[in-house]
Design an enzyme around this catalytic site. Sequence first.
Site, mmCIF file in Angstrom:
data_model
loop_
_atom_site.group_PDB
_atom_site.id
_atom_site.type_symbol
_atom_site.label_atom_id
_atom_site.label_comp_id
_atom_site.label_asym_id
_atom_site.label_seq_id
_atom_site.Cartn_x
_atom_site.Cartn_y
_atom_site.Cartn_z
ATOM 1 N N SER A 49 0.843 -1.204 0.000
ATOM 2 C CA SER A 49 0.000 0.000 0.000
ATOM 3 C C SER A 49 0.873 1.248 0.000
ATOM 4 C CB SER A 49 -0.907 0.013 1.233
ATOM 5 O OG SER A 49 -0.165 -0.227 2.418
ATOM 6 N N ASP A 77 5.228 -7.238 2.563
ATOM 7 C CA ASP A 77 4.498 -7.672 1.369
ATOM 8 C C ASP A 77 5.463 -8.052 0.267
ATOM 9 O OD1 ASP A 77 1.727 -7.809 1.484
ATOM 10 O OD2 ASP A 77 1.470 -5.648 1.256
ATOM 11 N N LYS A 132 4.238 -11.693 3.007
ATOM 12 C CA LYS A 132 2.814 -11.826 2.668
ATOM 13 C C LYS A 132 2.654 -11.852 1.159
ATOM 14 C CE LYS A 132 -0.438 -8.407 3.409
ATOM 15 N NZ LYS A 132 -0.929 -8.171 2.037
ATOM 16 N N GLU A 168 -0.468 -12.481 -2.107
ATOM 17 C CA GLU A 168 -1.901 -12.468 -2.392
ATOM 18 C C GLU A 168 -2.301 -13.654 -3.268
ATOM 19 O OE1 GLU A 168 -3.080 -8.709 -4.125
ATOM 20 O OE2 GLU A 168 -2.099 -7.561 -2.523
ATOM 21 N N GLU A 200 -9.540 -9.533 3.198
ATOM 22 C CA GLU A 200 -9.865 -8.123 2.907
ATOM 23 C C GLU A 200 -11.224 -8.006 2.211
ATOM 24 O OE1 GLU A 200 -6.702 -5.862 1.090
ATOM 25 O OE2 GLU A 200 -8.006 -4.124 0.770
HETATM 26 O O1 KIV Z 1 -0.579 -3.417 1.466
HETATM 27 C C1 KIV Z 1 -1.240 -3.362 2.516
HETATM 28 O O2 KIV Z 1 -1.183 -2.393 3.280
HETATM 29 C C2 KIV Z 1 -2.095 -4.496 2.839
HETATM 30 C C3 KIV Z 1 -3.125 -4.291 3.909
HETATM 31 C C4 KIV Z 1 -4.226 -3.478 3.384
HETATM 32 C C5 KIV Z 1 -3.604 -5.581 4.467
HETATM 33 O O3 KIV Z 1 -2.000 -5.525 2.231
#
Ligand code: KIV
Length: 266
Positions: A48, A86, A115, A117, A184
């Site tokens: 994000s 991420d 993390k 997706e 989400e």
């Molecule tokens: O990139 C991010 O901040 C996220 C959150 C919204 C969970 O994946």
Amino acid sequence: MSRRNITVRSLLEMKSAGEKICVLTSYDASFTRMIEAAGIEVILVGDSLGMVIQGQESTLPVTLEEMIYHTRNVARGRECALLVADMPFMSYRSPSLAMESAGRLMKEGGAHMVKLEGGAAQLEAIRQLASQGIPVCGHLGLLPQSVHKLGGYRVQGREQRDATLIREDARLLQEAGVDMLVLECVPNQLAAQITAELSIPVIGIGAGPDCDGQVLVLYDMIGLNPNPPRFVKNFLHSGRNIQEALQAYADAVRSGEFPTAEHSFK
Ligand code: KIV
């Protein structure tokens, strides 16, 4: 009061004890120190950052180098929280690339967990990461890296067929070895069902009050987003300073006061 180091194991214990897990995004050392002072258990260096730091229209342009840079800065401010980073768009399109990208986020960035997706398509990458002792967080429901395929940032799993698919994906991710799952923008009932079915912690964002924990984008919850999504609450109000707002968020998640119906989907 001294805080304990948060690990994958402590998060599992929190789930078993029914204690809510607080998660917040961070992108630099200064905010990270304040998030630590609020006692938040997990810090996510989210992609994000492409939108809130770089001003991009989506998370897609974010590079692995940028993720490593921000993760390293967050790691310098970290004290006890579990640090999740991420994996950016296209950095895990094959299992070997996933290993390479995760290795760099951990070795150069200092991440404790990565993390990614998606559901069934990511199982092989997840198995390989898990086999090398790399903790993984899955992400289902609204997948911001697939925004163009989804046709916008919209609630997922409202149709029975889609809900069944998300539930099945959640089960498969857990079997493949993920240690935590972000859900989400899904209806409350679906999130509650998945949270009850999985043994790993489920962290919601726009997924209702029944998840094991909650995550928000830092800049959203301190009111820096002029067009916040429905699931966001601005905690920086009524004369609070930033530290007080972070504490209010942590307190509201722990007490179950956040999220309410106003921040959730049916
Ligand atoms: O990139 C991010 O901040 C996220 C959150 C919204 C969970 O994946």
